[in-house]
Write an enzyme that holds these catalytic residues in place. Structure first.
Site, PDB file in Angstrom:
ATOM      1  N   ASP A  16       4.116  -2.457   8.774  1.00 29.06           N
ATOM      2  CA  ASP A  16       3.766  -2.576   7.371  1.00 29.06           C
ATOM      3  C   ASP A  16       4.832  -1.851   6.543  1.00 29.06           C
ATOM      4  OD1 ASP A  16       2.133  -3.230   5.153  1.00 29.06           O
ATOM      5  OD2 ASP A  16       1.218  -1.245   5.202  1.00 29.06           O
ATOM      6  N   ASP A  18       4.392  -0.643   2.607  1.00 27.68           N
ATOM      7  CA  ASP A  18       3.836   0.394   1.739  1.00 27.68           C
ATOM      8  C   ASP A  18       2.894   1.302   2.528  1.00 27.68           C
ATOM      9  OD1 ASP A  18       4.868  -0.311  -0.999  1.00 27.68           O
ATOM     10  OD2 ASP A  18       3.947  -2.219  -0.456  1.00 27.68           O
TER      11      ASP A  18
END
Length: 270
Positions: A16, A18
């Site tokens: 991922d 953020d």
């Protein structure tokens, strides 16, 4: 931490963005080293994000400004996954889009035509400029029979001033008005993971997902058959892990703790 007794190799990493690599515009300590270790190892990897506002080129520039050098082709967004899904379902179709460059460019690139005249789909993406007019048009088109797709279910997103309404919140508004639920493409739909694996020609058995959210990253990785690593630099705290009926394969403080594993240990989370 969940102990793992299997010793499967790790050929591919999904991570991922953020909460794992960056907070807003600031790099998380160790993120650049993690990406550099992945590149040096020769292992295939993708940076995944539910953000559908930006194109991979935009996101590469954002990450580079934070000191993290991710190749454009190593970025996979919910907008790209949505475009791939629609191209598979209805090649050369039409769509009315509520969104920005990320989803518009992705749909154009797979041969879709943007129109508000009897489109095959209404595609709801994320934007910082939702308008009453565009939402009303989406509602009316769905009411007339257009299929309802949303890039991701995130109800809100961060900003320097506080929370912003995101795709999931606007989708709820449209659903309330039409009685129609969207099909969400992004995490936690494991379709997002599957599309990333297909892009890399990778296998779930030899892939690890790194994320900061139990309810999106870890669950979608689990449902796609991946091993998972939860980092504690984002949305989920160590105490909150116990609230979920499933567990990540491993919990670490940050991606800085994974650099050595990528560089020296082919078994990764073992």
């Amino acid at each position: 931490m969940v102990d793992m007794t299997e010793h499967r190799p790790v050929d591919t990493w999904l991570t991922d963005m953020d909460g794992v690599l960056v907070h807003e515009e600031d790099a998380i300590p160790g993120a650049s080293d993690f990406i550099e270790a992945l590149k040096a190892s020769g292992k295939r990897f993708l940076v995944l994000t539910n953000n559908s506002i930006f194109t991979p080129r935009d996101l590469r520039a954002r990450l580079l400004a934070s000191g993290i050098d991710v190749p454009e082709e190593a970025i996979w967004t919910s907008a790209l996954a949505t475009a791939q899904f629609l191209a598979d379902q209805r090649p050369g179709g039409t769509a009315y889009v509520v969104g920005e460059a990320g989803v518009l460019t992705a749909l154009h690139d797979v041969g879709y035509v943007m129109t508000d005249r009897n489109p095959d789909y209404v595609v709801l993406g994320e934007t910082r400029t939702y308008s009453f007019e565009s939402i009303t048009r989406a509602i009316r088109l769905i009411d007339k029979g257009a299929r309802f797709i949303a890039t991701n279910p995130d109800p809100s997103g961060p900003s320097p001033a506080g929370l912003l309404p995101a795709t999931g919140s606007v989708a709820a508004l449209i659903s309330t008005a039409t009685g129609r639920q969207p099909y969400y493409i992004g995490k936690p739909n494991p379709l997002m993971m599957r599309s990333a694996l297909n892009r890399l020609d990778a296998h779930s058995e030899t892939t690890i997902m790194v994320g900061d959210r139990m309810d999106t990253d870890i669950i979608s990785g689990l449902e796609a058959g991946l091993r998972s690593v939860l980092v504690l630099t984002g949305s989920t705290s160590r105490a909150q892990i116990e609230h979920f009926p499933y567990r990540p394969s491993r919990v670490v403080d940050s991606v800085a703790d994974l650099v050595r594993l990528v560089a020296h240990e082919p078994g990764g989370t073992e």
